[in-house]
Design an enzyme around this catalytic site. Sequence first.
Site, PDB file in Angstrom:
ATOM      1  N   ILE A  12       1.130  -1.083   0.059  1.00  0.00           N
ATOM      2  CA  ILE A  12      -0.006   0.023  -0.062  1.00  0.00           C
ATOM      3  C   ILE A  12       0.936   1.300   0.089  1.00  0.00           C
ATOM      4  O   ILE A  12       1.746   1.444   0.751  1.00  0.00           O
ATOM      5  CB  ILE A  12      -0.966   0.194   1.280  1.00  0.00           C
ATOM      6  CG1 ILE A  12      -1.779  -1.084   1.304  1.00  0.00           C
ATOM      7  CG2 ILE A  12      -1.749   1.339   1.134  1.00  0.00           C
ATOM      8  CD1 ILE A  12      -2.803  -1.471   2.361  1.00  0.00           C
ATOM      9  N   PHE A  13       0.651   2.159  -0.873  1.00  0.00           N
ATOM     10  CA  PHE A  13       1.683   3.357  -1.114  1.00  0.00           C
ATOM     11  C   PHE A  13       0.854   4.577  -0.332  1.00  0.00           C
ATOM     12  O   PHE A  13      -0.132   4.722  -0.462  1.00  0.00           O
ATOM     13  CB  PHE A  13       1.692   3.569  -2.600  1.00  0.00           C
ATOM     14  CG  PHE A  13       2.706   4.864  -2.776  1.00  0.00           C
ATOM     15  CD1 PHE A  13       2.253   5.886  -3.534  1.00  0.00           C
ATOM     16  CD2 PHE A  13       4.153   4.925  -2.513  1.00  0.00           C
ATOM     17  CE1 PHE A  13       2.830   7.307  -3.756  1.00  0.00           C
ATOM     18  CE2 PHE A  13       4.757   6.028  -2.778  1.00  0.00           C
ATOM     19  CZ  PHE A  13       4.090   6.985  -3.270  1.00  0.00           C
ATOM     20  N   GLY A  14       1.623   5.139   0.389  1.00  0.00           N
ATOM     21  CA  GLY A  14       1.165   6.151   1.044  1.00  0.00           C
ATOM     22  C   GLY A  14       1.814   7.496   0.762  1.00  0.00           C
ATOM     23  O   GLY A  14       3.144   7.457   0.571  1.00  0.00           O
ATOM     24  N   TYR A  15       1.406   8.668   0.303  1.00  0.00           N
ATOM     25  CA  TYR A  15       1.955   9.765  -0.042  1.00  0.00           C
ATOM     26  C   TYR A  15       1.507  11.301   0.804  1.00  0.00           C
ATOM     27  O   TYR A  15       2.230  12.390   0.588  1.00  0.00           O
ATOM     28  CB  TYR A  15       1.808  10.080  -1.536  1.00  0.00           C
ATOM     29  CG  TYR A  15       0.452  10.135  -2.064  1.00  0.00           C
ATOM     30  CD1 TYR A  15      -0.291  11.319  -1.946  1.00  0.00           C
ATOM     31  CD2 TYR A  15      -0.372   9.110  -2.406  1.00  0.00           C
ATOM     32  CE1 TYR A  15      -1.624  11.531  -2.364  1.00  0.00           C
ATOM     33  CE2 TYR A  15      -1.604   9.088  -2.717  1.00  0.00           C
ATOM     34  CZ  TYR A  15      -2.134  10.520  -2.802  1.00  0.00           C
ATOM     35  OH  TYR A  15      -3.600  10.320  -3.241  1.00  0.00           O
ATOM     36  N   GLY A  16       0.644  10.978   1.461  1.00  0.00           N
ATOM     37  CA  GLY A  16       0.175  12.238   2.416  1.00  0.00           C
ATOM     38  C   GLY A  16       0.307  11.801   3.990  1.00  0.00           C
ATOM     39  O   GLY A  16       1.226  11.146   4.378  1.00  0.00           O
ATOM     40  N   SER A  17      -1.007  11.672   4.357  1.00  0.00           N
ATOM     41  CA  SER A  17      -0.916  11.587   6.071  1.00  0.00           C
ATOM     42  C   SER A  17      -0.709   9.980   6.097  1.00  0.00           C
ATOM     43  O   SER A  17      -0.204   9.719   7.488  1.00  0.00           O
ATOM     44  CB  SER A  17      -2.289  11.799   6.544  1.00  0.00           C
ATOM     45  OG  SER A  17      -3.479  11.197   6.058  1.00  0.00           O
ATOM     46  N   GLU A  93     -10.468   6.853   3.580  1.00  0.00           N
ATOM     47  CA  GLU A  93     -10.123   7.423   2.433  1.00  0.00           C
ATOM     48  C   GLU A  93     -11.510   7.513   1.192  1.00  0.00           C
ATOM     49  O   GLU A  93     -11.863   8.585   0.662  1.00  0.00           O
ATOM     50  CB  GLU A  93      -8.991   6.706   1.672  1.00  0.00           C
ATOM     51  CG  GLU A  93      -7.809   6.859   2.436  1.00  0.00           C
ATOM     52  CD  GLU A  93      -6.840   8.024   2.246  1.00  0.00           C
ATOM     53  OE1 GLU A  93      -6.727   8.789   3.094  1.00  0.00           O
ATOM     54  OE2 GLU A  93      -6.417   7.929   1.022  1.00  0.00           O
TER      55      GLU A  93
END
Length: 195
Positions: A12-17, A93
């Site tokens: 799973i890719f996270g780029y914010g919080s 989300e």
Amino acid sequence: MESQLSNQSLWIFGYGSLIWNPGFAFSTSRKAYAIGWARRMYQGNTYHRGDEKLPGRVATLIEESNSYTNGVVFRVDGKTAIATAVKYLEQREIDNGYSFRMVPVQIESTSLNRHRRPTVIMALTCVADKQNELYLGPDDVVKMAREIVTAKGCAGPNCEYVLNLAENLRKLFPNDEDEHLFQLEQHVRIAKVRA
Ligand SMILES: N[C@@H](CCC(=O)N[C@@H](CS)C(=O)NCC(=O)O)C(=O)O
């Protein structure tokens, strides 16, 4: 999505919080880059960092062929953990205007062999596209900063989100630039002093 749930592991890719608060159990994480995507503070938010009267701004991705977005990939192992993580992201989300996307992600190599080719994997991420009703899109950076300094939601002030994100990215990727985010960060700091 269903096909991802049947696998034994899911990145799973996270780029914010998600970078500082993934909120789901994972077995390992790596610094990574989503290829062909640019991070923008274009998604409105009326729950975590804003309300109906003044939506906050949170991160989303826009497709940009010559861009990449730095972030963190989290590996979730086992069908139960994957189902739990996906259900959590649906509530956090998808219920706030994002959609699930599988994106190619280059994992930063931990190998000491600098000639080793980087690994590219497919990862699940959440993208708020232009059609969702909370999407705000681009605006004048001073106007965005003023709104960010005023907006707040159940997770706290919107400005805390922007500053957290900028500070986490500088720690994780000290040599990377992100003109959009760092310029907005500077204007948020100025607007905070003037508020
Ligand atoms: N999908 C992005 C952005 C996620 C994000 O920031 N979502 C917001 C609004 S839906 C959130 O969870 N905020 C929690 C917070 O503001 O601390 C990520 O992978 O990190």
